[in-house]
Design a protein around this motif. Structure first.
Motif, PDB file in Angstrom:
ATOM      1  N   ALA A  78      37.600  42.253 102.930  1.00 38.14           N
ATOM      2  CA  ALA A  78      38.562  43.301 103.304  1.00 38.14           C
ATOM      3  C   ALA A  78      37.858  44.189 104.323  1.00 38.14           C
ATOM      4  O   ALA A  78      37.296  45.232 103.981  1.00 38.14           O
ATOM      5  N   ASP A  79      37.856  43.742 105.576  1.00 37.16           N
ATOM      6  CA  ASP A  79      37.102  44.427 106.614  1.00 37.16           C
ATOM      7  C   ASP A  79      37.531  45.882 106.790  1.00 37.16           C
ATOM      8  O   ASP A  79      36.689  46.760 107.004  1.00 37.16           O
ATOM      9  N   GLU A  80      38.822  46.139 106.685  1.00 36.26           N
ATOM     10  CA  GLU A  80      39.320  47.511 106.846  1.00 36.26           C
ATOM     11  C   GLU A  80      38.819  48.450 105.754  1.00 36.26           C
ATOM     12  O   GLU A  80      38.716  49.649 105.949  1.00 36.26           O
ATOM     13  N   ALA A  81      38.468  47.880 104.611  1.00 40.33           N
ATOM     14  CA  ALA A  81      37.988  48.690 103.492  1.00 40.33           C
ATOM     15  C   ALA A  81      36.469  48.628 103.345  1.00 40.33           C
ATOM     16  O   ALA A  81      35.900  49.310 102.495  1.00 40.33           O
ATOM     17  N   GLY A  82      35.808  47.778 104.134  1.00 39.51           N
ATOM     18  CA  GLY A  82      34.358  47.641 103.998  1.00 39.51           C
ATOM     19  C   GLY A  82      33.963  47.009 102.675  1.00 39.51           C
ATOM     20  O   GLY A  82      32.957  47.378 102.083  1.00 39.51           O
ATOM     21  N   TRP A  83      34.745  46.031 102.218  1.00 39.83           N
ATOM     22  CA  TRP A  83      34.548  45.443 100.890  1.00 39.83           C
ATOM     23  C   TRP A  83      34.709  43.932 100.960  1.00 39.83           C
ATOM     24  O   TRP A  83      35.592  43.422 101.651  1.00 39.83           O
ATOM     25  N   SER A  84      33.878  43.213 100.230  1.00 42.78           N
ATOM     26  CA  SER A  84      33.994  41.764 100.079  1.00 42.78           C
ATOM     27  C   SER A  84      33.795  41.412  98.616  1.00 42.78           C
ATOM     28  O   SER A  84      33.105  42.130  97.897  1.00 42.78           O
ATOM     29  N   GLU A  85      34.412  40.309  98.190  1.00 44.79           N
ATOM     30  CA  GLU A  85      34.222  39.847  96.819  1.00 44.79           C
ATOM     31  C   GLU A  85      33.897  38.371  96.805  1.00 44.79           C
ATOM     32  O   GLU A  85      34.426  37.603  97.606  1.00 44.79           O
ATOM     33  N   LEU A  86      33.017  38.016  95.870  1.00 47.30           N
ATOM     34  CA  LEU A  86      32.617  36.624  95.681  1.00 47.30           C
ATOM     35  C   LEU A  86      32.737  36.261  94.217  1.00 47.30           C
ATOM     36  O   LEU A  86      32.410  37.074  93.344  1.00 47.30           O
ATOM     37  N   ASN A  87      33.198  35.040  93.960  1.00 42.87           N
ATOM     38  CA  ASN A  87      33.178  34.515  92.595  1.00 42.87           C
ATOM     39  C   ASN A  87      31.776  34.046  92.280  1.00 42.87           C
ATOM     40  O   ASN A  87      31.141  33.375  93.092  1.00 42.87           O
ATOM     41  N   THR A  88      31.295  34.398  91.102  1.00 45.18           N
ATOM     42  CA  THR A  88      30.023  33.884  90.624  1.00 45.18           C
ATOM     43  C   THR A  88      30.297  32.555  89.931  1.00 45.18           C
ATOM     44  O   THR A  88      31.423  32.062  89.947  1.00 45.18           O
ATOM     45  N   LYS A  89      29.299  31.987  89.291  1.00 42.11           N
ATOM     46  CA  LYS A  89      29.474  30.751  88.538  1.00 42.11           C
ATOM     47  C   LYS A  89      29.991  31.015  87.119  1.00 42.11           C
ATOM     48  O   LYS A  89      30.208  30.084  86.354  1.00 42.11           O
ATOM     49  N   THR A  90      30.190  32.286  86.774  1.00 45.85           N
ATOM     50  CA  THR A  90      30.684  32.670  85.457  1.00 45.85           C
ATOM     51  C   THR A  90      32.143  33.085  85.573  1.00 45.85           C
ATOM     52  O   THR A  90      32.471  33.983  86.345  1.00 45.85           O
ATOM     53  N   ASN A  91      33.024  32.423  84.830  1.00 50.80           N
ATOM     54  CA  ASN A  91      34.446  32.741  84.891  1.00 50.80           C
ATOM     55  C   ASN A  91      34.691  34.221  84.632  1.00 50.80           C
ATOM     56  O   ASN A  91      34.136  34.787  83.688  1.00 50.80           O
ATOM     57  N   GLY A  92      35.494  34.832  85.488  1.00 51.65           N
ATOM     58  CA  GLY A  92      35.875  36.224  85.307  1.00 51.65           C
ATOM     59  C   GLY A  92      34.873  37.230  85.822  1.00 51.65           C
ATOM     60  O   GLY A  92      35.092  38.427  85.708  1.00 51.65           O
ATOM     61  N   VAL A  93      33.759  36.781  86.403  1.00 50.79           N
ATOM     62  CA  VAL A  93      32.745  37.703  86.914  1.00 50.79           C
ATOM     63  C   VAL A  93      32.642  37.534  88.430  1.00 50.79           C
ATOM     64  O   VAL A  93      32.369  36.442  88.927  1.00 50.79           O
ATOM     65  N   THR A  94      32.894  38.637  89.140  1.00 53.54           N
ATOM     66  CA  THR A  94      32.780  38.619  90.590  1.00 53.54           C
ATOM     67  C   THR A  94      31.746  39.640  91.041  1.00 53.54           C
ATOM     68  O   THR A  94      31.433  40.585  90.325  1.00 53.54           O
ATOM     69  N   ILE A  95      31.218  39.408  92.240  1.00 54.96           N
ATOM     70  CA  ILE A  95      30.313  40.359  92.878  1.00 54.96           C
ATOM     71  C   ILE A  95      31.112  41.040  93.974  1.00 54.96           C
ATOM     72  O   ILE A  95      31.729  40.374  94.809  1.00 54.96           O
ATOM     73  N   GLY A  96      31.104  42.374  93.977  1.00 54.66           N
ATOM     74  CA  GLY A  96      31.745  43.138  95.035  1.00 54.66           C
ATOM     75  C   GLY A  96      30.685  43.740  95.933  1.00 54.66           C
ATOM     76  O   GLY A  96      29.721  44.331  95.452  1.00 54.66           O
ATOM     77  N   LEU A  97      30.841  43.551  97.243  1.00 54.39           N
ATOM     78  CA  LEU A  97      29.874  44.060  98.209  1.00 54.39           C
ATOM     79  C   LEU A  97      30.512  45.188  99.013  1.00 54.39           C
ATOM     80  O   LEU A  97      31.457  44.954  99.770  1.00 54.39           O
ATOM     81  N   GLY A  98      30.007  46.403  98.822  1.00 51.55           N
ATOM     82  CA  GLY A  98      30.482  47.554  99.578  1.00 51.55           C
ATOM     83  C   GLY A  98      29.528  47.826 100.722  1.00 51.55           C
ATOM     84  O   GLY A  98      28.330  47.980 100.506  1.00 51.55           O
ATOM     85  N   GLU A  99      30.066  47.875 101.942  1.00 50.29           N
ATOM     86  CA  GLU A  99      29.213  48.042 103.115  1.00 50.29           C
ATOM     87  C   GLU A  99      28.931  49.516 103.382  1.00 50.29           C
ATOM     88  O   GLU A  99      29.844  50.330 103.447  1.00 50.29           O
ATOM     89  N   HIS A 100      27.642  49.837 103.525  1.00 56.41           N
ATOM     90  CA  HIS A 100      27.195  51.203 103.769  1.00 56.41           C
ATOM     91  C   HIS A 100      26.086  51.177 104.820  1.00 56.41           C
ATOM     92  O   HIS A 100      25.275  50.255 104.838  1.00 56.41           O
ATOM     93  N   THR A 101      26.034  52.197 105.661  1.00 56.89           N
ATOM     94  CA  THR A 101      24.976  52.234 106.671  1.00 56.89           C
ATOM     95  C   THR A 101      23.618  52.414 106.028  1.00 56.89           C
ATOM     96  O   THR A 101      22.614  51.925 106.536  1.00 56.89           O
ATOM     97  N   LYS A 102      23.565  53.108 104.895  1.00 56.14           N
ATOM     98  CA  LYS A 102      22.327  53.262 104.132  1.00 56.14           C
ATOM     99  C   LYS A 102      22.600  52.813 102.701  1.00 56.14           C
ATOM    100  O   LYS A 102      22.934  53.617 101.841  1.00 56.14           O
ATOM    101  N   PRO A 103      22.474  51.490 102.450  1.00 53.73           N
ATOM    102  CA  PRO A 103      22.757  50.993 101.105  1.00 53.73           C
ATOM    103  C   PRO A 103      21.828  51.606 100.062  1.00 53.73           C
ATOM    104  O   PRO A 103      20.731  52.037 100.376  1.00 53.73           O
ATOM    105  N   ALA A 104      22.318  51.615  98.848  1.00 49.18           N
ATOM    106  CA  ALA A 104      21.530  52.115  97.719  1.00 49.18           C
ATOM    107  C   ALA A 104      20.958  50.916  96.980  1.00 49.18           C
ATOM    108  O   ALA A 104      21.572  50.408  96.053  1.00 49.18           O
TER     109      ALA A 104
END
Length: 122
Positions: A38-64
């Motif tokens: 979701a480029d407009e929101a600065g967000w991406s999601e990926l499915n992991t190998k575990t059903n029902g568990v996703t990784i969300g990536l929030g884009e920040h200029t200075k990640p934490a």
């Protein structure tokens, strides 16, 4: 009785400096699958190998970095670690072993987010 009724899913959100590069890393290193960017929101999601568990990536200029530590179960930690190390993935020290219980190894993605592999030894 719980105040809210949660569904059978969980998203583990992490801060990254480049969502697309990080998503590619998670695909190449761990076999995760991009659900969407979701480029407009600065967000991406990926499915992991575990059903029902996703990784969300929030884009920040200075990640934490290190803002959470997802733990992923694995049947052969030593083999997985060797493959990741061959791909220049950085680990935090040696593999920890609690005999008869668990074997764990912490490693880092390109933005310094800690991740852990865990092999059940019971």
């Amino acid at each position: 009785m719980a105040l809210v009724s949660l569904e059978d899913t969980i998203t583990i959100a992490m801060s990254v400096s480049d969502r697309h590069a990080s998503a590619q890393w998670y695909q190449d290193m761990l076999g995760f699958e991009v659900v969407y960017h979701a480029d407009e929101a600065g967000w991406s999601e990926l499915n992991t190998k575990t059903n029902g568990v996703t990784i969300g990536l929030g884009e920040h200029t200075k990640p934490a970095p290190g803002n959470c530590v997802p733990v992923f179960g694995i049947s052969d930690l030593d083999s997985a670690r060797q493959k990741l190390e061959q791909a220049n993935v950085k680990f935090d020290g040696e593999t920890d072993v609690v005999e008869g219980m668990v074997k764990t190894a912490t490693f880092y993605d390109p933005d310094g987010n800690a991740l852990m592999l865990a092999q059940d030894l019971t």
